[in-house]
Every structure is written in structure tokens, then in C-alpha cells.
Design a protein around this motif. Structure first.
Motif, PDB file in Angstrom:
ATOM      1  N   VAL B  94       0.861  -1.176   0.000  1.00 40.99           N
ATOM      2  CA  VAL B  94       0.000   0.000   0.000  1.00 40.99           C
ATOM      3  C   VAL B  94       0.893   1.220   0.000  1.00 40.99           C
ATOM      4  O   VAL B  94       1.746   1.370   0.866  1.00 40.99           O
ATOM      5  CB  VAL B  94      -0.897   0.024   1.261  1.00 40.99           C
ATOM      6  CG1 VAL B  94      -1.687   1.315   1.308  1.00 40.99           C
ATOM      7  CG2 VAL B  94      -1.823  -1.175   1.264  1.00 40.99           C
ATOM      8  N   GLU B  96       0.949   5.222   0.227  1.00 37.62           N
ATOM      9  CA  GLU B  96       0.116   6.363   0.624  1.00 37.62           C
ATOM     10  C   GLU B  96       0.837   7.666   0.345  1.00 37.62           C
ATOM     11  O   GLU B  96       1.969   7.856   0.809  1.00 37.62           O
ATOM     12  CB  GLU B  96      -0.162   6.307   2.129  1.00 37.62           C
ATOM     13  CG  GLU B  96      -1.215   5.309   2.542  1.00 37.62           C
ATOM     14  CD  GLU B  96      -1.458   5.378   4.042  1.00 37.62           C
ATOM     15  OE1 GLU B  96      -1.334   4.338   4.703  1.00 37.62           O
ATOM     16  OE2 GLU B  96      -1.752   6.468   4.535  1.00 37.62           O
ATOM     17  N   GLN B 105      -6.773  11.816   0.501  1.00 41.09           N
ATOM     18  CA  GLN B 105      -6.232  10.675   1.247  1.00 41.09           C
ATOM     19  C   GLN B 105      -7.363   9.752   1.695  1.00 41.09           C
ATOM     20  O   GLN B 105      -7.258   8.527   1.635  1.00 41.09           O
ATOM     21  CB  GLN B 105      -5.433  11.139   2.474  1.00 41.09           C
ATOM     22  CG  GLN B 105      -4.111  11.813   2.135  1.00 41.09           C
ATOM     23  CD  GLN B 105      -3.308  12.161   3.372  1.00 41.09           C
ATOM     24  OE1 GLN B 105      -3.079  11.308   4.228  1.00 41.09           O
ATOM     25  NE2 GLN B 105      -2.881  13.412   3.475  1.00 41.09           N
ATOM     26  N   GLN B 108      -8.489   7.735  -1.198  1.00 44.64           N
ATOM     27  CA  GLN B 108      -7.563   6.625  -1.450  1.00 44.64           C
ATOM     28  C   GLN B 108      -7.901   5.440  -0.543  1.00 44.64           C
ATOM     29  O   GLN B 108      -7.976   4.290  -0.979  1.00 44.64           O
ATOM     30  CB  GLN B 108      -6.118   7.045  -1.167  1.00 44.64           C
ATOM     31  CG  GLN B 108      -5.429   7.774  -2.290  1.00 44.64           C
ATOM     32  CD  GLN B 108      -3.945   7.990  -2.017  1.00 44.64           C
ATOM     33  OE1 GLN B 108      -3.447   7.763  -0.913  1.00 44.64           O
ATOM     34  NE2 GLN B 108      -3.244   8.450  -3.018  1.00 44.64           N
ATOM     35  N   HIS B 109      -8.113   5.739   0.748  1.00 39.65           N
ATOM     36  CA  HIS B 109      -8.398   4.666   1.706  1.00 39.65           C
ATOM     37  C   HIS B 109      -9.722   3.993   1.404  1.00 39.65           C
ATOM     38  O   HIS B 109      -9.861   2.776   1.489  1.00 39.65           O
ATOM     39  CB  HIS B 109      -8.399   5.213   3.139  1.00 39.65           C
ATOM     40  CG  HIS B 109      -7.031   5.375   3.713  1.00 39.65           C
ATOM     41  ND1 HIS B 109      -6.275   6.497   3.562  1.00 39.65           N
ATOM     42  CD2 HIS B 109      -6.248   4.506   4.411  1.00 39.65           C
ATOM     43  CE1 HIS B 109      -5.106   6.350   4.145  1.00 39.65           C
ATOM     44  NE2 HIS B 109      -5.061   5.146   4.676  1.00 39.65           N
ATOM     45  N   LEU B 112      -9.330   1.720  -1.482  1.00 38.65           N
ATOM     46  CA  LEU B 112      -8.528   0.544  -1.095  1.00 38.65           C
ATOM     47  C   LEU B 112      -9.393  -0.463  -0.346  1.00 38.65           C
ATOM     48  O   LEU B 112      -9.320  -1.669  -0.582  1.00 38.65           O
ATOM     49  CB  LEU B 112      -7.374   0.974  -0.185  1.00 38.65           C
ATOM     50  CG  LEU B 112      -6.083   1.358  -0.885  1.00 38.65           C
ATOM     51  CD1 LEU B 112      -5.117   2.005   0.085  1.00 38.65           C
ATOM     52  CD2 LEU B 112      -5.425   0.161  -1.541  1.00 38.65           C
ATOM     53  N   ILE B 113     -10.210   0.064   0.584  1.00 35.76           N
ATOM     54  CA  ILE B 113     -11.110  -0.804   1.357  1.00 35.76           C
ATOM     55  C   ILE B 113     -12.089  -1.482   0.400  1.00 35.76           C
ATOM     56  O   ILE B 113     -12.371  -2.680   0.515  1.00 35.76           O
ATOM     57  CB  ILE B 113     -11.883   0.009   2.423  1.00 35.76           C
ATOM     58  CG1 ILE B 113     -10.902   0.497   3.499  1.00 35.76           C
ATOM     59  CG2 ILE B 113     -12.997  -0.819   3.058  1.00 35.76           C
ATOM     60  CD1 ILE B 113     -11.512   1.522   4.453  1.00 35.76           C
TER      61      ILE B 113
END
Lengths: 118, 188
Positions: B94, B96, B105, B108-109, B112-113
Motif C-alpha cells: 500500500v 500512501e 487521502q 484513497q483509503h 482501497l477498502i
């Protein structure tokens, strides 16, 4: 959930450790870092003394006393940290520290120190 | 005797050395060994000796020994990948970008989840397709994505995408079903 292992320094000689740290600081730090790796495994319930696949920097010497080495530092003095993991109490007794040259005397002192525990 | 017992390796090392500065040095070294620790734990968990692992990789056991006794700064990416591959373990990285604005940000998370949950759905389908798990994942994804897009999403996307909202029979949150996502991935 496993019990957390603690470190006991009551059997260790502070002057010995202090002298070693001043003379071989990199090796000192490295040995304790490798002790952390072993402690983490013990905290997960691993019975290192019974396993054949423990890391090679962690070697059984005698009477349940293990030695922990340092990493492959360039120009490092080959060093050993002596410990005694007591599975009954979940305590890692730190016994001594030294070089390859002082191994015999370090082990003799360590064997004497663990009499009466565990 | 309690004052001669420590839970922290750094504290014990500093006490024995009679030098508080040693604690920081040891703690930093420990901090720089997290990946090595992970590799070691994985190998031991799988009950594989250093010798066996070296055989699988096709290297000398001393190489494994040196790797495990060192810290992360001494690791080479190729060695890590070989080590993991020999244990049949996949590595996901990952990356970041912490210089981005917070909203980016968060985005992005969230995505990703979303990707991880899609993988979870695929895995769940492999285990005789546990419909309960899959449905729960769908609901969770919908809630997270909807709430995120409501707060941070592009207004034009929210207006033009064919979004069907209806109340879930089991929750108070609207269930979002979409025909496509901002990154062009297919629906769940």
C-alpha cells in the motif's frame, strides 16, 4: 490469548553489561533487537525450546540457557547475549553478555546464576 | 524484585547499560525490524526450518540466517519476495501519498477498502458462496461509498450516474446500487 513475557535483569551484572555496551554498542543494540524478536514469538505462545526451526541467532547452549547473537554487521565483534526463558513464569532471565572469546566463562557464570530458579 | 522486571526490551537494555540513551537506540532498531519480524513469524508459523526455506529458494541457509538476524534496512526487495514466495505467501503493498489533501487521502483509503472487500466477496464465493457474508459486504460497501461520495464526491457524478436509492429492509441507511464507479470498475 497468551501471557505476555517479561524480562528479569536481577541475575545480570550491570558492570558487565555497561562495559560491553561502551565497547561494542552496535552489537549490544543488535543483540537486544534480536531478543525482541524472540520475545515476540514467545508472546505468541511459541515453544522455542522445543522447535527445530527457531532462528539461528537463537541457540540453546546448556541447561535451558540460550544465546542470542547479533546481526551481520560489518566489522562486528561476534557477540552473545545469554538468556534463560522460564516457561513456568513467562519470564526471560537476562544472564550475561560477552564475545566469542569469553563464551566459556560467561556460560559458567550463567549456569551458576540460574540455580534455584524455575 | 518488580523494579528489576521489564516489559520493554529498550528499558531493560538501558537499565543494564546504565545509559538512558540506549533505550532510544534499541527502540529505533526494533522499529526498523518490523518486516524482518513478520517474515520470521510467518516462517515459524508454517513450521518451516531455515534449511528447508533455503532449499526452496535455492540459496545457502546462511543467507536466511543473516536476513532474519538483521533489520529492514538490510533487506533487499528481491530477497523479501523470494522468502514470501517460498512460504506461499502473497505480498500486497500500500503506497500512501501523505502530501495529498485530506479528502484525497480519505478517498484513497475508501477505494482501497472497496478493493479489499471485492476480494473478500470473491473468497466468500469460493467457500460455497456464503450469501450472508456477501450480502453484509454489499451493504457495508454501499454505506461507506455512499456516505463518502455524499461528503467528498464530485457533484456531477452524483447527479449523472444512475443511482437507485431505496431503503434497506434491515437498516435505516439508504442502499446504494450503482451501475459503475468513478474508477470504472464493474458493480459489486
Amino acid at each position: 490469548m497468551h501471557d505476555i513475557w517479561v524480562l528479569d535483569v536481577s541475575l545480570a551484572s550491570k558492570p558487565t553489561f555497561s562495559r560491553f555496551q561502551k565497547n561494542h554498542n552496535k552489537e549490544y543494540v543488535s543483540c537486544f533487537n534480536n531478543l525482541e524478536k524472540i520475545k515476540k514469538l514467545l508472546n505468541q505462545g511459541k515453544k522455542l525450546a522445543e522447535l527445530e526451526y527457531h532462528p539461528s541467532f537463537f541457540r540453546h547452549e546448556t541447561n535451558g540457557i540460550f544465546r542470542i547473537g547479533q546481526n551481520g554487521l560489518t566489522g562486528a565483534k561476534e557477540s552473545r547475549l545469554y538468556v534463560y526463558p522460564c516457561f513456568r513464569e513467562n519470564v526471560i532471565y537476562i544472564l550475561g553478555i560477552g564475545t566469542k572469546e569469553t563464551q566459556q566463562s560467561d556460560l559458567a557464570r550463567a549456569k551458576k546464576a540460574i540455580k534455584g530458579i524455575c | 524484585m518488580d523494579d528489576l522486571r521489564f516489559t520493554s526490551i529498550g528499558d531493560a537494555a538501558a537499565y543494564l547499560a546504565g545509559d538512558e540513551k540506549v533505550k532510544q537506540q534499541v527502540d529505533e532498531e526494533i522499529c526498523c525490524s518490523q518486516l524482518v519480524n513478520t517474515l520470521l513469524q510467518l516462517r515459524i508459523e508454517k513450521g518451516i526450518s531455515q534449511k528447508e526455506l533455503a532449499k526452496r529458494i535455492g540459496c545457502d541457509p546462511s543467507k536466511i540466517s543473516r536476513l532474519e538476524a538483521g533489520n529492514d534496512l538490510q533487506l533487499r526487495m528481491g530477497d523479501v519476495m523470494q522468502y514470501l514466495s517460498a512460504l506461499n505467501v502473497k505480498m500486497n503493498m500500500v503506497v500512501e501519498d501523505t502530501s495529498l489533501p485530506v479528502a484525497e487521502q480519505i478517498k484513497q483509503h475508501v477505494f482501497l477498502i472497496h478493493e479489499k472487500l471485492e476480494q473478500l466477496v470473491k473468497l466468500a464465493k469460493q467457500v460455497d458462496g456464503d450469501e450472508v457474508i456477501i450480502n453484509k459486504i454489499h451493504v457495508f460497501c454501499s454505506e461507506v461509498l455512499f456516505n463518502f461520495l455524499s461528503r467528498f464526491g464530485d457533484k456531477r457524478f452524483m447527479e449523472n450516474d444512475s443511482v437507485i436509492k431505496h431503503a434497506s429492509p434491515k437498516t435505516d441507511y439508504p442502499l446504494l446500487r450503482r451501475r459503475g464507479d468513478p474508477c470504472g470498475r464493474p458493480p459489486l
